[in-house]
Design an enzyme around this catalytic site. Structure first.
Site, PDB file in Angstrom:
ATOM      1  N   HIS A   1      17.596 -48.656  11.848  1.00  0.00           N
ATOM      2  CA  HIS A   1      18.560 -48.097  10.901  1.00  0.00           C
ATOM      3  C   HIS A   1      19.024 -49.121   9.867  1.00  0.00           C
ATOM      4  O   HIS A   1      18.852 -48.933   8.667  1.00  0.00           O
ATOM      5  CB  HIS A   1      19.780 -47.549  11.649  1.00  0.00           C
ATOM      6  CG  HIS A   1      19.432 -46.532  12.682  1.00  0.00           C
ATOM      7  ND1 HIS A   1      18.739 -45.386  12.396  1.00  0.00           N
ATOM      8  CD2 HIS A   1      19.686 -46.482  14.014  1.00  0.00           C
ATOM      9  CE1 HIS A   1      18.580 -44.671  13.490  1.00  0.00           C
ATOM     10  NE2 HIS A   1      19.140 -45.316  14.489  1.00  0.00           N
TER      11      HIS A   1
ATOM     12  N   CYS B   1      19.041 -41.422  18.468  1.00  0.00           N
ATOM     13  CA  CYS B   1      20.012 -40.391  18.830  1.00  0.00           C
ATOM     14  C   CYS B   1      19.331 -39.035  19.025  1.00  0.00           C
ATOM     15  O   CYS B   1      19.939 -38.101  19.555  1.00  0.00           O
ATOM     16  CB  CYS B   1      21.100 -40.281  17.763  1.00  0.00           C
ATOM     17  SG  CYS B   1      20.463 -39.990  16.097  1.00  0.00           S
TER      18      CYS B   1
END
Length: 458
Positions: A10, A42
């Site tokens: 990320h 996630c």
């Protein structure tokens, strides 16, 4: 300008893309030890549970996309040494074994985190798995197809989402955690109690307040999870105990928290010149306490990675800190939280109060009017909002983003009572439930609050 980036999930992806766009003349080299980049971990439970059919949707970039920006991406390359004083690094090609050196003008460290792996008897047995990256998710899906009994160790977000996914796939599931409550870092007991009941109602066995002491197996495969209070027959075990920052490369070269999280200033700079860091490898500035804290979240990572690029050459945009805002959906319940729970506030030594409301989110004359449960935590003396939690069958989780902004701006619970929210019977009541929580928290006497003093109320 020669820019080296270590790690590309990320924070790394955000830093790389923005650096390439802001400084097209820069020579950017990315070192990534995995065979993929930008995986949204996630989404593992959604992938395992079959909600996400095409895993490619869990990737939002690729070496090919970065190449279009002029970025050189070295996949399956591990950086083995960094010298921040000499501005050099050494890397190893994990496919060929070749080792080589490189230099940089600016170094961006986005090495992320890695699951905590306990040293316990039986850890070498097969079918004891981690849940962090794309390869882990594929292994979990493959192994889960042929087993009946699955134990998940760790009742944080990932663990709770996984047990739900396994149960919906028809498995016999046990959730083990050393804490007495699930999701104890994120929610107070008023919220975790109903969620635990929901998990139990769906047939998930909860072994809470139990510490794993080891594993037993047969023919090299795990068969039993041992705790200090019981034994749980298991064909597959997923460890979701937590994460720690992956920062050994810079140990002794930059300032860190005791757990190894790199400390950065508001411009994402480490204590070493021209070395920046972002994401799960870092500590963040936690606004509810004003302290540095380790809160590994994708939202923190992408913001910090973007700010690295913006501040790489000059101080431009400072980091505003974070509230650690997060959300989760478990069966029919939509849950979100921001800032400190009441328990966490007390653990920090803060004299905190909390207000709890249960209301219908819109007028009762509407065909449906689901119940909403909201808790707001605030500091007793200043009335400053410290945190909030919400749960409802209706998706009202965006309201927690509103409270996050309130905390970001140092607002009080008294001000929350009178914030201007629209009213429309399809969506809410004349007093929005956030207002209602603030109204309920107002002092019951005529004494002035600090908020009233500030606005000059008589």
């Amino acid at each position: 300008m020669k820019v080296a980036v270590i790690g590309c999930t990320h924070a790394g992806t955000a830093a790389i893309v923005n650096t390439a766009q802001l400084y097209p003349e820069a020579e950017i080299t990315v070192y990534e030890r995995n065979d993929n980049i930008s995986f949204l971990s996630c989404g593992i439970a959604l992938y395992v549970g079959g909600v996400v059919q095409d895993p490619q949707g869990l990737f939002y970039s690729s070496p090919e996309k970065l190449a279009e920006l002029g970025v050189k991406t070295k996949m399956r390359h591990e950086v083995t040494m960094v010298d921040t004083k000499a501005k050099t690094l050494r890397a190893k090609n994990l496919v060929t074994g070749e080792e080589f050196g490189d230099t940089y003008d600016k170094l961006i460290v986005t090495t992320g985190s890695w699951p905590i792996v306990p040293k316990l008897p039986g850890m070498e047995l097969d079918n004891i798995l981690l849940s962090k990256n794309f390869n882990h998710s594929n292994t979990i899906i493959e192994k889960a197809q042929s087993v009946r009994r699955i134990t998940v160790v760790g009742a944080g977000y990932i663990g709770v989402e996984l047990v739900e996914a396994f149960q919906m796939n028809g498995k016999e599931v046990t959730l083990v955690d050393a804490e007495e409550r699930i999701l104890s870092k994120y929610l107070d007991a008023e919220f975790t109690g109903p969620i635990e009941q929901s998990l139990s109602d769906h047939g998930i066995a909860l072994a809470l307040g139990e510490k794993v002491t080891g594993f037993e197996g047969k023919d090299g495969k795990v068969t039993t999870v041992l705790t200090d209070k019981g034994r749980y027959e298991s064909d597959l075990v997923i460890l979701c105990i937590g994460f720690r920052p992956n920062t050994e490369l810079l140990k002794g070269q930059v300032e860190m928290l005791p757990n190894g999280a790199i400390l950065v200033d508001k411009f994402m700079r480490t204590s070493a010149p021209d070395v920046f860091a972002a994401g799960d490898s870092c500590a963040i500035h936690y606004n509810p306490t004003g302290k540095s804290a380790y809160i590994p979240l994708a939202t923190n990572a992408v913001r910090m990675g973007t700010l690295v690029a913006r501040n790489l050459v000059a101080e431009t945009i400072p980091y505003m800190g974070t509230q650690g805002t997060s959300g989760i959906k478990i069966y029919e319940d939509n849950i979100a939280g921001t800032g400190l729970t009441e328990d966490a506030a007390k653990a920090e030594g803060i004299d905190a109060e909390a207000v709890m409301i249960t209301d219908n989110y819109r007028p009762e004359f509407m065909p449906t009017h689901e119940q909403v449960q909201l808790k707001v935590v605030f500091e007793r003396s200043t009335r400053r909002i410290l945190g909030a939690q919400i749960m409802s069958k209706m998706d009202l989780t965006q309201s927690i983003n509103t409270v996050s902004v309130c905390i970001q701006n140092g607002m009080t619970v008294d001000q929350l009572a009178f914030i201007d929210f629209f009213f429309q019977p399809h969506y809410n009541k004349p007093w929005n439930f956030l207002n209602t929580a603030g109204l309920q928290a107002l002092p019951k006497t005529g004494a002035k609050t600090e908020t009233q003093e500030l606005v000059g109320t008589k």
